[in-house]
Design a protein around this motif. Sequence first.
Motif, mmCIF file in Angstrom:
data_model
loop_
_atom_site.group_PDB
_atom_site.id
_atom_site.type_symbol
_atom_site.label_atom_id
_atom_site.label_comp_id
_atom_site.label_asym_id
_atom_site.label_seq_id
_atom_site.Cartn_x
_atom_site.Cartn_y
_atom_site.Cartn_z
ATOM 1 N N GLY A 136 -20.087 12.646 16.504
ATOM 2 C CA GLY A 136 -20.186 12.479 15.061
ATOM 3 C C GLY A 136 -18.875 12.301 14.338
ATOM 4 N N ARG A 137 -17.806 11.934 15.036
ATOM 5 C CA ARG A 137 -16.526 11.752 14.349
ATOM 6 C C ARG A 137 -15.653 10.784 15.124
ATOM 7 N N VAL A 138 -14.640 10.294 14.434
ATOM 8 C CA VAL A 138 -13.649 9.427 15.074
ATOM 9 C C VAL A 138 -12.303 10.120 14.970
ATOM 10 N N LYS A 139 -11.659 10.367 16.081
ATOM 11 C CA LYS A 139 -10.310 10.935 16.093
ATOM 12 C C LYS A 139 -9.390 9.855 16.608
ATOM 13 N N ARG A 140 -8.605 9.270 15.712
ATOM 14 C CA ARG A 140 -7.806 8.116 16.123
ATOM 15 C C ARG A 140 -6.592 8.530 16.944
ATOM 16 N N TRP A 141 -5.913 9.609 16.544
ATOM 17 C CA TRP A 141 -4.761 10.034 17.334
ATOM 18 C C TRP A 141 -4.397 11.482 17.039
ATOM 19 N N ILE A 142 -3.547 12.033 17.903
ATOM 20 C CA ILE A 142 -2.973 13.353 17.707
ATOM 21 C C ILE A 142 -1.469 13.172 17.607
ATOM 22 N N GLN A 143 -0.778 14.115 16.959
ATOM 23 C CA GLN A 143 0.669 13.975 16.821
ATOM 24 C C GLN A 143 1.306 15.336 16.616
ATOM 25 N N SER A 144 2.606 15.397 16.928
ATOM 26 C CA SER A 144 3.363 16.627 16.711
ATOM 27 C C SER A 144 3.757 16.735 15.241
ATOM 28 N N ARG A 145 4.133 17.933 14.851
ATOM 29 C CA ARG A 145 4.578 18.143 13.481
ATOM 30 C C ARG A 145 5.993 17.614 13.297
ATOM 31 N N GLY A 146 6.300 17.278 12.055
ATOM 32 C CA GLY A 146 7.674 16.912 11.723
ATOM 33 C C GLY A 146 8.050 15.478 12.024
ATOM 34 N N LEU A 147 7.110 14.614 12.386
ATOM 35 C CA LEU A 147 7.449 13.211 12.615
ATOM 36 C C LEU A 147 7.815 12.555 11.288
ATOM 37 N N LYS A 148 8.763 11.626 11.333
ATOM 38 C CA LYS A 148 9.168 10.910 10.131
ATOM 39 C C LYS A 148 8.059 9.962 9.700
ATOM 40 N N ARG A 149 7.682 10.046 8.450
ATOM 41 C CA ARG A 149 6.638 9.165 7.945
ATOM 42 C C ARG A 149 7.186 7.760 7.729
ATOM 43 N N PRO A 150 6.357 6.753 7.993
ATOM 44 C CA PRO A 150 6.805 5.371 7.756
ATOM 45 C C PRO A 150 7.140 5.152 6.286
ATOM 46 N N LYS A 151 8.175 4.354 6.042
ATOM 47 C CA LYS A 151 8.552 4.001 4.679
ATOM 48 C C LYS A 151 7.662 2.858 4.214
ATOM 49 N N VAL A 152 6.954 3.083 3.127
ATOM 50 C CA VAL A 152 6.039 2.077 2.601
ATOM 51 C C VAL A 152 6.649 1.459 1.351
ATOM 52 N N SER A 153 6.748 0.137 1.335
ATOM 53 C CA SER A 153 7.301 -0.571 0.183
ATOM 54 C C SER A 153 6.173 -1.005 -0.741
ATOM 55 N N GLU A 154 6.358 -0.784 -2.023
ATOM 56 C CA GLU A 154 5.366 -1.218 -2.991
ATOM 57 C C GLU A 154 5.512 -2.718 -3.251
ATOM 58 N N ARG A 155 4.487 -3.281 -3.876
ATOM 59 C CA ARG A 155 4.509 -4.695 -4.218
ATOM 60 C C ARG A 155 5.708 -4.978 -5.120
ATOM 61 N N THR A 156 6.475 -6.023 -4.793
ATOM 62 C CA THR A 156 7.691 -6.328 -5.541
ATOM 63 C C THR A 156 7.517 -7.476 -6.515
ATOM 64 N N GLY A 157 6.465 -8.267 -6.344
ATOM 65 C CA GLY A 157 6.281 -9.425 -7.208
ATOM 66 C C GLY A 157 7.177 -10.585 -6.854
ATOM 67 N N ARG A 158 7.842 -10.518 -5.688
ATOM 68 C CA ARG A 158 8.731 -11.614 -5.308
ATOM 69 C C ARG A 158 7.966 -12.891 -4.963
ATOM 70 N N ILE A 159 6.718 -12.722 -4.560
ATOM 71 C CA ILE A 159 5.918 -13.881 -4.172
ATOM 72 C C ILE A 159 4.803 -14.056 -5.197
ATOM 73 N N SER A 160 4.824 -15.156 -5.910
ATOM 74 C CA SER A 160 3.829 -15.430 -6.939
ATOM 75 C C SER A 160 2.515 -15.869 -6.301
ATOM 76 N N ILE A 161 1.472 -15.912 -7.125
ATOM 77 C CA ILE A 161 0.172 -16.373 -6.633
ATOM 78 C C ILE A 161 0.273 -17.824 -6.170
ATOM 79 N N GLU A 162 0.987 -18.650 -6.933
ATOM 80 C CA GLU A 162 1.124 -20.057 -6.550
ATOM 81 C C GLU A 162 1.853 -20.197 -5.223
ATOM 82 N N LYS A 163 2.890 -19.389 -5.037
ATOM 83 C CA LYS A 163 3.618 -19.443 -3.767
ATOM 84 C C LYS A 163 2.742 -18.927 -2.624
#
Length: 222
Positions: A136-163
């Motif tokens: 009744g569940r999905v366990k995708r992965w296990i991990q140790s404590r203290g791992l560095k979280r990935p840096k996520v970049s927010e939308r910058t608007g550098r690419i327009s809809i037309e581009k």
Amino acid sequence: NDFHAQEKFRMLIDNNFCENDVEVQLSFDDPPETYDECLGYIQKYLRRVRTYYGKDFNAKLKYVGVIEKGIRLGKFHAHITMSIPDPVHRGKIREKLEELWEYGTARTFRLEFNEEGMRGMAKYLVCNPDKPEVEGRVKRWIQSRGLKRPKVSERTGRISIEKTRKIISGHITERDLEPLYPGYTVIRIEPYGFKKEYNGNLDYTQDGAYVRLYLCKRERRL
């Protein structure tokens, strides 16, 4: 969904492990019948590895792994990415990691990265239908404590809809986008959020037009 889980898993490995580290594949001589039983054996193993690292190398264990249940035979097994505390003694440590697994066969493999990091491995491990959608569940992965979280970049608007639409139609390539991201190589573009009509035209009216870029940071040369 599977794609976002795959990307999160890949970035987790890329941010915390390197070519000096290993993947440990664990199988059972007497396979456990439930996910919790399998997890219990793996946790005991990880405690022994943690004790070994602390006692012999004064180092902490970092790990991230996936428990899978085979489709054909229904047997549990695991893939664990682990840190190596001393690359000079990698061979000796790999032998010890295999020796500490008391429930079957353990095999170690050195991690191999390419310009996309560990994307191939992440896709296999997270999106593979062997992942334990059991009890009744999905366990995708296990991990140790203290791992560095990935840096996520927010939308910058550098690419327009037309581009974005020009990228989807093939009029703009990876090389054309690199001036927008100094210090990075654009290694792949994935357009999404549109559908192609029977006449070949692109329909953006449902979800919009989006592109997903994969960047690789260039090394500085002295």
